[in-house]
Motif scaffolding. Structure first.
Motif, mmCIF file in Angstrom:
data_model
loop_
_atom_site.group_PDB
_atom_site.id
_atom_site.type_symbol
_atom_site.label_atom_id
_atom_site.label_comp_id
_atom_site.label_asym_id
_atom_site.label_seq_id
_atom_site.Cartn_x
_atom_site.Cartn_y
_atom_site.Cartn_z
ATOM 1 N N VAL A 230 0.886 -1.057 0.203
ATOM 2 C CA VAL A 230 0.032 -0.010 -0.102
ATOM 3 C C VAL A 230 0.820 1.287 -0.034
ATOM 4 O O VAL A 230 0.762 2.111 -0.686
ATOM 5 C CB VAL A 230 -0.901 -0.002 1.118
ATOM 6 C CG1 VAL A 230 -1.478 1.256 1.591
ATOM 7 C CG2 VAL A 230 -2.060 -1.105 0.957
ATOM 8 N N LEU A 231 2.006 1.147 0.851
ATOM 9 C CA LEU A 231 2.867 2.333 0.758
ATOM 10 C C LEU A 231 3.596 2.508 -0.597
ATOM 11 O O LEU A 231 3.629 3.639 -0.970
ATOM 12 C CB LEU A 231 3.974 1.879 2.033
ATOM 13 C CG LEU A 231 4.897 3.089 2.248
ATOM 14 C CD1 LEU A 231 4.043 4.112 3.026
ATOM 15 C CD2 LEU A 231 5.781 2.624 3.516
ATOM 16 N N VAL A 232 3.880 1.535 -1.018
ATOM 17 C CA VAL A 232 4.440 1.606 -2.411
ATOM 18 C C VAL A 232 3.353 2.196 -3.495
ATOM 19 O O VAL A 232 3.848 3.119 -4.063
ATOM 20 C CB VAL A 232 4.933 0.190 -3.043
ATOM 21 C CG1 VAL A 232 5.128 0.370 -4.636
ATOM 22 C CG2 VAL A 232 6.204 -0.487 -2.696
ATOM 23 N N LEU A 233 2.218 1.676 -3.447
ATOM 24 C CA LEU A 233 1.107 2.569 -4.225
ATOM 25 C C LEU A 233 0.964 3.935 -4.087
ATOM 26 O O LEU A 233 0.944 4.605 -4.990
ATOM 27 C CB LEU A 233 -0.230 1.869 -4.245
ATOM 28 C CG LEU A 233 0.046 0.318 -4.645
ATOM 29 C CD1 LEU A 233 -1.546 -0.357 -4.770
ATOM 30 C CD2 LEU A 233 0.303 0.360 -6.405
ATOM 31 N N ALA A 234 1.177 4.239 -2.587
ATOM 32 C CA ALA A 234 0.921 5.662 -2.303
ATOM 33 C C ALA A 234 1.986 6.398 -2.860
ATOM 34 O O ALA A 234 1.868 7.563 -3.285
ATOM 35 C CB ALA A 234 0.704 5.979 -0.801
ATOM 36 N N VAL A 235 3.263 5.970 -2.538
ATOM 37 C CA VAL A 235 4.436 6.809 -2.862
ATOM 38 C C VAL A 235 4.674 6.791 -4.597
ATOM 39 O O VAL A 235 4.821 7.951 -5.104
ATOM 40 C CB VAL A 235 5.621 6.021 -2.113
ATOM 41 C CG1 VAL A 235 6.897 6.516 -2.673
ATOM 42 C CG2 VAL A 235 5.596 6.077 -0.697
ATOM 43 N N ALA A 236 4.598 5.671 -4.929
ATOM 44 C CA ALA A 236 4.828 5.561 -6.364
ATOM 45 C C ALA A 236 3.593 6.217 -7.249
ATOM 46 O O ALA A 236 4.091 6.960 -8.357
ATOM 47 C CB ALA A 236 4.736 4.252 -7.010
ATOM 48 N N GLY A 237 2.418 6.423 -6.566
ATOM 49 C CA GLY A 237 1.296 7.185 -7.615
ATOM 50 C C GLY A 237 1.143 8.263 -7.133
ATOM 51 O O GLY A 237 0.337 8.868 -8.133
ATOM 52 N N THR A 238 1.726 9.083 -6.215
ATOM 53 C CA THR A 238 1.137 10.506 -5.857
ATOM 54 C C THR A 238 2.080 11.492 -6.679
ATOM 55 O O THR A 238 1.515 12.082 -7.477
ATOM 56 C CB THR A 238 1.157 10.772 -4.416
ATOM 57 O OG1 THR A 238 0.489 9.770 -3.732
ATOM 58 C CG2 THR A 238 0.690 12.007 -4.045
ATOM 59 N N ASP A 239 3.499 11.461 -6.210
ATOM 60 C CA ASP A 239 4.339 12.510 -6.691
ATOM 61 C C ASP A 239 4.613 12.599 -8.235
ATOM 62 O O ASP A 239 4.624 13.410 -9.075
ATOM 63 C CB ASP A 239 5.630 12.685 -6.083
ATOM 64 C CG ASP A 239 5.720 13.698 -5.142
ATOM 65 O OD1 ASP A 239 4.806 14.676 -4.880
ATOM 66 O OD2 ASP A 239 6.834 13.833 -4.377
ATOM 67 N N THR A 240 4.742 11.253 -8.726
ATOM 68 C CA THR A 240 5.014 11.062 -10.060
ATOM 69 C C THR A 240 4.039 11.818 -11.122
ATOM 70 O O THR A 240 4.360 12.275 -12.009
ATOM 71 C CB THR A 240 5.158 9.573 -10.438
ATOM 72 O OG1 THR A 240 3.915 8.952 -9.921
ATOM 73 C CG2 THR A 240 6.113 8.942 -9.991
ATOM 74 N N SER A 241 2.698 11.169 -10.890
ATOM 75 C CA SER A 241 1.682 11.905 -11.743
ATOM 76 C C SER A 241 1.511 13.465 -11.599
ATOM 77 O O SER A 241 1.350 14.180 -12.445
ATOM 78 C CB SER A 241 0.263 11.174 -11.454
ATOM 79 O OG SER A 241 0.433 9.814 -11.375
ATOM 80 N N ALA A 242 1.876 13.897 -10.119
ATOM 81 C CA ALA A 242 1.366 15.278 -9.977
ATOM 82 C C ALA A 242 2.464 16.141 -10.769
ATOM 83 O O ALA A 242 2.428 17.030 -11.297
ATOM 84 C CB ALA A 242 1.884 15.529 -8.569
ATOM 85 N N VAL A 243 3.939 15.625 -10.678
ATOM 86 C CA VAL A 243 5.024 16.309 -11.426
ATOM 87 C C VAL A 243 4.813 16.269 -12.955
ATOM 88 O O VAL A 243 4.677 17.154 -13.759
ATOM 89 C CB VAL A 243 6.242 15.511 -11.100
ATOM 90 C CG1 VAL A 243 7.509 15.818 -12.249
ATOM 91 C CG2 VAL A 243 6.620 15.671 -9.759
#
Ligand code: HEM
Length: 507
Positions: free
Chosen positions: A298-311
């Motif tokens: 869950v942590l991976v999904l939250a970390v990998a999915g948040t900043d990447t798409s925002a950037v």
């Protein structure tokens, strides 16, 4: 006498070390460049400055690779890495070397054995369990979440319309964070959200400092620094938030009380299942994920999915603010599909947004949110050039340099031209890879494209994006100054202005 003995031991150790590393040293002599590698630190002295200087040094190594036919060497301390900007070499490496390099051990402190940085033995079974949750059927259902959160973003931006220059990234990050919370966890994190994002940002900064500084990679030395406590404090902040959410979801799952869940996200009974629920459903005492594994993934999904798409989405808006002609073309396409209506974006609309997709891809080409990926060579690997990568060589695939390599993108590689991705034009599949490629590529690739398309379509139907105030023509032609803390970012903070769009005309 003691000092003579000490000197002899030291000399013998150096001779032994040189003999042991003779194959790596031979390889490094085949992959030289104009940057001097010093004993002990190697090239690390070029990487320990600020985020902007670090990115420009890494970009320079990528450029050296391109000038040398696609590969060059990089010593980080006593670890030798090959930097790659050639698609054929990247393909061979990404298909055969699936283990992440030693540099990623630092990040593993945060995500444990969660897929993204996990050693191979953990990665294989985990990827098998997680991959099905990204099925097209599940992803399609998430579009309603992206559309709802996009409309919230429109409201959040209203007070700053026409008010001058703003930094758009924090608004977009709130959108991606809330979307990820709903689709991954099924909760509204409210006050935890800010804490989570601050902790994540600080961990990214501290992690890259450690990755680029060989001394800080030694735990005993790192413990003596002032940042050690901050690093572990922030790591626990993130872990505690995720643990709390999982526990509460497990409690509700046990009670089998769907109405509780729906009231948490304010949704209807048809609300899509979250990643956490899908993973919990597929886990029991004999198969699936344990509680610890659930937390890691869950942590991976939250970390990998948040900043990447925002950037990614923030760079798209900044690019469009500098290219009004291209922004008009995107709007024209949106007008053809949505007219002047305010209806939300639906899953069926997304494949029709061909020009917007080309704009997103061209932005990800020039500004890939993850500019480098790393691997470790596990058994000798001979490249088409005849160079043999020795076991334990690190690999840095420079997505940044690959995406600007004139061999694939022509002499105008640095120019923003979305048409490159239209009219069926194709490229070497490893020449364009913002989401990486091969068996260990990004699992969230389609999720990210759907989320970015939905939010950008909603924003561009409502607002016109303009360059930051006082920008002159020369500024608009200058590429963004970028920095890198794991993720690529605009050093200037993604600044732009926005005004309300007149929906009556499509120009
Ligand atoms: C623009 C947005 C995104 C970009 C540019 C991006 C890029 C990447 C890259 C470069 C990797 C590393 C692959 C490698 O080492 O070869 C990766 C891994 C991964 N990404 Fe993404 N990503 C994005 C969004 C997402 C989203 C939204 C999710 C999930 C919701 C996600 C989930 C993952 C996972 C689980 C992995 C680990 C895959 C594995 O090791 O098997 N990503 N991503």
């Amino acid at each position: 006498m003691f000092y003579i003995l000490l000197a002899i031991c030291f000399a013998l150790w150096i001779i032994y070390d040189q003999w042991k590393s003779r194959r790596i040293l031979k390889l490094s002599r085949q992959l030289t460049n104009k940057y001097k590698a010093f004993p002990i630190v190697g090239h690390a002295y070029l990487l320990i400055g600020g985020d902007t200087e670090r990115m420009s040094s890494l970009a320079a190594f990528g450029n050296e690779a391109t000038l040398n036919g696609g590969t060059t060497g990089l010593w980080i301390g006593r670890d030798f890495n090959i930097v790659v900007s050639d698609a054929t070499v990247a393909e061979i490496i990404l298909k055969t070397c699936l283990e992440k390099s030693k540099m990623m051990d630092v990040l593993r402190h945060v995500t444990g054995n969660g897929t993204i940085f996990a050693p191979l033995s953990f990665w294989r079974p985990r990827r098998k369990i997680i991959a099905p949750s990204f099925s097209p059927r599940n992803l399609r259902q998430f579009v309603q979440v992206f559309a709802k959160q996009s409309n919230c973003l429109i409201e959040r931006l209203k007070p700053v319309v026409g008010s001058g220059t703003i930094s758009i990234s924090k608004y977009i990050t709130t959108f991606t964070m809330e979307s990820v919370c709903e689709t991954v966890l099924g909760v509204d994190m409210q006050e935890d959200q800010k804490m989570f994002m601050n902790a994540l940002e600080e961990l990214c900064c501290l992690s890259i400092m450690r990755i680029c500084n060989p001394l800080l990679q030694i735990e005993a030395i790192y413990k003596l620094t002032s940042t050690y406590n901050t690093y572990y404090k922030q790591k626990h902040t993130i872990w505690d938030i995720v643990d709390r959410i999982i526990k509460s979801k497990q409690k509700y799952a046990k009670m089998n009380d769907m109405s509780q869940r729906n009231s948490m996200v304010g949704a209807t009974k048809e609300y899509p299942k979250t990643f956490l629920e899908i993973l919990m459903d597929s886990s029991n005492e004999t198969s699936g994920l344990t509680d610890l594994e659930l937390r890691e993934e869950v942590l991976v999904l939250a970390v990998a999915g948040t900043d990447t798409s925002a950037v990614g989405a923030s760079f798209v808006l900044c690019m469009l603010s500098r290219h009004p002609d291209i922004q008009d073309k995107v709007y024209k396409e949106l007008f053809e599909i949505f007219g002047d209506s305010d209806r939300p974006v639906l899953a069926d609309d997304l494949p029709k947004l061909k020009y917007l997709e080309a704009v997103i891809k061209e932005t990800l080409r020039l500004y890939p949110p993850v500019p480098h990926i790393v691997r470790k060579v596990e058994k000798d690997l001979t490249l088409p050039s005849g160079v043999t990568l020795v076991k334990k060589t690190g690999v840095v695939v420079s997505i940044w340099a690959m995406h600007r390599n004139p061999k694939y993108w022509g002499p105008d590689a640095e120019k923003f031209q979305p048409n490159r991705f239209l009219n069926g034009r194709t490229y070497h599949p490893y020449a364009f890879m913002p989401f990486s490629n091969g068996p260990r590529n990004c699992l969230g690739y389609q999720y990210a494209m759907m989320s970015m398309k939905t939010v950008l379509a909603t924003l561009l139907r409502n607002y016109k994006f303009l360059p930051k105030a006082m920008s002159c023509e020369a500024d608009l032609q200058t590429p963004f100054t970028v920095k890198c803390d794991i993720m690529l970012r605009d050093s200037d903070g993604f600044q732009l202005q926005l005004e309300t769009r007149n929906k009556e005309s499509h120009m």
